[in-house]
Scaffold this motif. Sequence first.
Motif, short mmCIF file in Angstrom:
data_model
loop_
_atom_site.label_atom_id
_atom_site.label_comp_id
_atom_site.label_asym_id
_atom_site.label_seq_id
_atom_site.Cartn_x
_atom_site.Cartn_y
_atom_site.Cartn_z
N HIS A 146 0.79 -1.17 0.11
CA HIS A 146 -0.11 -0.03 0.13
C HIS A 146 0.77 1.43 0.09
CE1 HIS A 146 -3.58 2.40 0.24
NE2 HIS A 146 -3.45 2.81 1.33
N HIS A 149 0.86 3.85 -2.82
CA HIS A 149 -0.49 5.00 -3.13
C HIS A 149 -0.15 6.13 -2.33
CE1 HIS A 149 -4.56 6.09 -3.86
NE2 HIS A 149 -4.83 6.21 -2.67
N THR A 159 -3.39 10.85 -8.91
CA THR A 159 -2.75 9.92 -7.57
C THR A 159 -3.57 8.84 -7.43
OG1 THR A 159 -3.31 11.35 -5.88
CG2 THR A 159 -1.34 12.01 -6.93
N SER A 163 -1.08 2.76 -7.10
CA SER A 163 -1.40 1.49 -6.40
C SER A 163 -0.50 -0.02 -7.14
CB SER A 163 -2.98 1.10 -6.36
OG SER A 163 -3.38 0.80 -7.72
N GLU A 167 -3.33 -4.40 -4.78
CA GLU A 167 -4.02 -3.44 -4.49
C GLU A 167 -5.21 -3.30 -5.33
OE1 GLU A 167 -4.44 0.94 -2.53
OE2 GLU A 167 -2.50 0.25 -2.66
N HIS A 205 -9.63 12.55 -3.79
CA HIS A 205 -7.85 12.55 -3.97
C HIS A 205 -7.81 14.13 -4.64
CE1 HIS A 205 -7.89 8.30 -3.80
NE2 HIS A 205 -6.96 8.35 -3.38
N HIS A 233 -3.94 10.81 3.72
CA HIS A 233 -2.85 10.98 2.91
C HIS A 233 -1.73 11.78 3.60
CE1 HIS A 233 -3.18 9.09 -1.22
NE2 HIS A 233 -4.24 8.99 -0.74
#
Length: 264
Positions: A146, A149, A159, A163, A167, A205, A233
């Motif tokens: 992960h 990411h 973005t 991944s 994932e 995102h 994030h």
Amino acid sequence: MSILYDSIFSSTSFFQSDAWIFSVYIIVTYEIVFWLCNSFLIYIELFDISSIDQYRIQKHKKKLRFQPDIIRLMIQQTIHNQISFVFLTPSLYYIFNYFGHVDIQGVRPLWSTILFQIGLFILSEDTIFFWTHYLLHTPWLYKHIHKKHHVYKQPTGVTAVLSDPIEGIVTQFAVWFMPVLLKETHIFTLCLWVTIRVYQTVIAHSGYDLPYISTQYWLPELMPGALAHDFHHQHGKWSYGSFFSIWDQLMGTHRLSTSKTATK
């Protein structure tokens, strides 16, 4: 010679089949929503528009510009994502018809049926996404899968496709589990589901707490959208949900980013 003929004939049959129509509808829907949303976000990242920049969530940090390494990785991963999606979508048709049936050319269902099914899709995806995402943040899975990411702590729309392939499979499982599980679905409902899911992912995102067009504007505690995912994030933990914050609130992982909460 006969093998070559059979191959060409099979290809021709595919391009006249329901599998081809299904693939075109799903892919075109995905591409239109993905690039419309991301074109807008890329534009506002490249140009400082004060009327929009005021909604940037991480205003306490210097704005992350599209530096060469960022651009290179985004282009690489976006191309990989696009190619994978185009080539794997036809197989999705056969998965649907193995477990049930997807209606391609029939009459559109009643809106009550469409909305009921979309509601099931959202609830199922949100649950599966939360728990798989939660597991991906355990030390070993985060480090080996992960972490890719989370390369950028200031996310923007494209973005979302950064991944690991594993994932990516897990994410697609969450998206398509309930639609496949239902015995009867319609291509219109599936295209609407793709529209909702892609839009929600890109906006989450975006890095912006945009008014009117984002879920957090209307239901900030129930559907925190970019406020929750941007916080996720920034810190690399908490706020693991997709559409809703229900599981995060139950598990004590509900956090919102700046913009609204930091000023209170």
